[in-house]
Design a protein around this motif. Structure first.
Motif, PDB file in Angstrom:
ATOM      1  N   LEU A  60     -22.029  44.268 -11.438  1.00 27.68           N
ATOM      2  CA  LEU A  60     -23.417  44.652 -11.678  1.00 27.68           C
ATOM      3  C   LEU A  60     -24.395  43.596 -11.183  1.00 27.68           C
ATOM      4  O   LEU A  60     -25.526  43.917 -10.815  1.00 27.68           O
ATOM      5  CB  LEU A  60     -23.637  44.903 -13.170  1.00 27.68           C
ATOM      6  N   PHE A  61     -23.962  42.330 -11.197  1.00 24.60           N
ATOM      7  CA  PHE A  61     -24.819  41.265 -10.666  1.00 24.60           C
ATOM      8  C   PHE A  61     -23.941  40.157 -10.116  1.00 24.60           C
ATOM      9  O   PHE A  61     -23.136  39.566 -10.839  1.00 24.60           O
ATOM     10  CB  PHE A  61     -25.744  40.717 -11.740  1.00 24.60           C
ATOM     11  N   ASP A  62     -24.099  39.903  -8.808  1.00 27.90           N
ATOM     12  CA  ASP A  62     -23.282  38.878  -8.142  1.00 27.90           C
ATOM     13  C   ASP A  62     -24.101  37.666  -7.739  1.00 27.90           C
ATOM     14  O   ASP A  62     -23.637  36.816  -6.988  1.00 27.90           O
ATOM     15  CB  ASP A  62     -22.591  39.469  -6.921  1.00 27.90           C
ATOM     16  N   GLY A  63     -25.336  37.578  -8.222  1.00 23.82           N
ATOM     17  CA  GLY A  63     -26.171  36.423  -7.926  1.00 23.82           C
ATOM     18  C   GLY A  63     -27.224  36.672  -6.881  1.00 23.82           C
ATOM     19  O   GLY A  63     -28.053  35.787  -6.633  1.00 23.82           O
ATOM     20  N   TRP A  80     -37.855  41.255 -13.320  1.00 24.68           N
ATOM     21  CA  TRP A  80     -37.224  39.999 -13.705  1.00 24.68           C
ATOM     22  C   TRP A  80     -36.906  39.185 -12.445  1.00 24.68           C
ATOM     23  O   TRP A  80     -36.649  39.743 -11.379  1.00 24.68           O
ATOM     24  CB  TRP A  80     -35.966  40.256 -14.517  1.00 24.68           C
ATOM     25  N   LYS A  81     -36.896  37.864 -12.584  1.00 28.69           N
ATOM     26  CA  LYS A  81     -36.821  36.954 -11.439  1.00 28.69           C
ATOM     27  C   LYS A  81     -35.386  36.539 -11.134  1.00 28.69           C
ATOM     28  O   LYS A  81     -34.652  36.078 -12.016  1.00 28.69           O
ATOM     29  CB  LYS A  81     -37.675  35.713 -11.725  1.00 28.69           C
ATOM     30  N   VAL A  82     -34.989  36.698  -9.873  1.00 30.32           N
ATOM     31  CA  VAL A  82     -33.675  36.261  -9.403  1.00 30.32           C
ATOM     32  C   VAL A  82     -33.825  34.929  -8.681  1.00 30.32           C
ATOM     33  O   VAL A  82     -34.642  34.788  -7.766  1.00 30.32           O
ATOM     34  CB  VAL A  82     -33.056  37.294  -8.446  1.00 30.32           C
ATOM     35  N   PHE A  87     -30.544  35.614 -12.918  1.00 28.30           N
ATOM     36  CA  PHE A  87     -31.860  36.222 -13.094  1.00 28.30           C
ATOM     37  C   PHE A  87     -32.367  35.940 -14.504  1.00 28.30           C
ATOM     38  O   PHE A  87     -31.583  35.740 -15.436  1.00 28.30           O
ATOM     39  CB  PHE A  87     -31.854  37.721 -12.784  1.00 28.30           C
ATOM     40  N   THR A  88     -33.679  35.901 -14.632  1.00 26.12           N
ATOM     41  CA  THR A  88     -34.323  35.483 -15.873  1.00 26.12           C
ATOM     42  C   THR A  88     -35.319  36.545 -16.321  1.00 26.12           C
ATOM     43  O   THR A  88     -36.026  37.134 -15.491  1.00 26.12           O
ATOM     44  CB  THR A  88     -35.042  34.137 -15.685  1.00 26.12           C
ATOM     45  N   SER A 243     -31.684  33.678 -19.338  1.00 25.49           N
ATOM     46  CA  SER A 243     -31.139  33.955 -18.006  1.00 25.49           C
ATOM     47  C   SER A 243     -29.745  34.565 -18.109  1.00 25.49           C
ATOM     48  O   SER A 243     -28.997  34.312 -19.063  1.00 25.49           O
ATOM     49  CB  SER A 243     -31.064  32.662 -17.189  1.00 25.49           C
ATOM     50  N   TYR A 244     -29.391  35.354 -17.081  1.00 24.82           N
ATOM     51  CA  TYR A 244     -28.088  36.015 -17.004  1.00 24.82           C
ATOM     52  C   TYR A 244     -27.477  35.806 -15.627  1.00 24.82           C
ATOM     53  O   TYR A 244     -28.191  35.641 -14.633  1.00 24.82           O
ATOM     54  CB  TYR A 244     -28.235  37.524 -17.249  1.00 24.82           C
ATOM     55  N   ARG A 245     -26.139  35.851 -15.578  1.00 23.69           N
ATOM     56  CA  ARG A 245     -25.435  35.782 -14.304  1.00 23.69           C
ATOM     57  C   ARG A 245     -24.040  36.400 -14.463  1.00 23.69           C
ATOM     58  O   ARG A 245     -23.589  36.672 -15.579  1.00 23.69           O
ATOM     59  CB  ARG A 245     -25.324  34.339 -13.804  1.00 23.69           C
ATOM     60  N   ASN A 246     -23.373  36.606 -13.318  1.00 29.64           N
ATOM     61  CA  ASN A 246     -21.966  36.998 -13.274  1.00 29.64           C
ATOM     62  C   ASN A 246     -21.655  38.138 -14.249  1.00 29.64           C
ATOM     63  O   ASN A 246     -20.930  37.964 -15.227  1.00 29.64           O
ATOM     64  CB  ASN A 246     -21.063  35.797 -13.569  1.00 29.64           C
TER      65      ASN A 246
END
Length: 252
Positions: A60-63, A80-82, A87-88, A243-246
């Motif tokens: 869903l999110f690879d950066g 939201w900002k990548v 992303f934050t 923030s979120y990742r991976n």
């Protein structure tokens, strides 16, 4: 008459004992009798590390971008900002949700509380992961900040507190591995089986196959209402720079 009754009780006692005797006897079976060869188990290639998606995962999110998400408020592209592979939350722009819907799933998601510490309790690094858009696993900076136990990080919000507080310090990355069984409803909309969830926080079991009592409610008692078998995952804008990742999912 007494002898007849006595004989009847004796016979009944013998028949009652026979199954126990049978259970204690060795059953002579070849090893093959308890083996089965079908179905053939599907092969999945693990990620190079346990935090990386296996071959059957939906990433869903690879950066790189938020192409797999939409604004929950507008249905358009998220605000939201990548940046730097993560992303934050952009406060006051609203929640975001996945374009794809999910039911039973394994979800891997990593998140970080803001390094600039402000507020206490629910006002400190607050966000949330809503499974099927209804059932919240709390995201909160609970590292050195007290709040109600069923509202701290890794709680099933307002339902189940985590078994332990496994938080890392603000700015460090927390890892949730979530194993979710969706609720089931019959054709009349009646609940057949409630949702259940297991959560591993930074490698530590914090929710052990707990029963979800219904959709997350801030006020009041949760009550199930019938909904589709698959629904989007939603991430919450609670006004903090979480923030979120991976992020990846396996349908189960």
């Amino acid at each position: 008459m007494k002898n007849i009754l006595k004989s009847a009780f004796t016979i009944a006692a013998i028949f009652a004992v026979l199954p126990l005797i049978a259970q204690q006897q060795d059953i002579k079976l070849p090893p093959e009798a308890t083996e089965f060869w079908e179905p053939v188990i599907r092969k999945v290639t693990p990620g190079a590390q346990n935090n990386l998606p296996p071959s059957d995962a939906i990433v869903l999110f690879d950066g790189n971008n938020l192409n797999n998400f939409v604004s929950d408020r507008t249905g358009g592209f998220p605000e939201w900002k990548v940046e730097n592979g993560a992303f934050t939350v952009t406060p006051r722009t609203g929640d975001i949700r996945t374009k794809q819907a999910f039911g039973d799933m394994q979800l891997h998601i990593e998140w970080s509380a803001p390094t600039v510490i402000k507020g206490e309790g629910q006002g400190r690094g607050n966000s949330g992961i809503f499974l099927m858009s209804h059932y919240e696993v709390q995201v909160l900076d609970s590292y050195e900040s007290r709040t109600y136990s069923n509202g701290q990080a890794a709680s099933i919000y307002k339902q189940h507190p985590p078994l332990v507080n496994a938080m890392k310090a603000p700015g460090e990355w927390n890892v949730y591995d979530i194993f979710f069984t969706a609720p089931k409803f019959n054709a009349d909309g009646m609940l057949v089986s409630p949702a259940r969830v297991t959560v591993v926080h930074n490698g530590i079991l914090v929710q052990n196959n707990v029963e979800i009592k219904g959709p997350t409610e801030y006020i009041g008692i949760p009550n199930y209402k019938a909904h589709p078998a698959e629904m989007p995952i939603k991430l919450q804008d609670h006004g903090d720079l979480v923030s979120y990742r991976n992020i990846w999912v396996r349908k189960l």
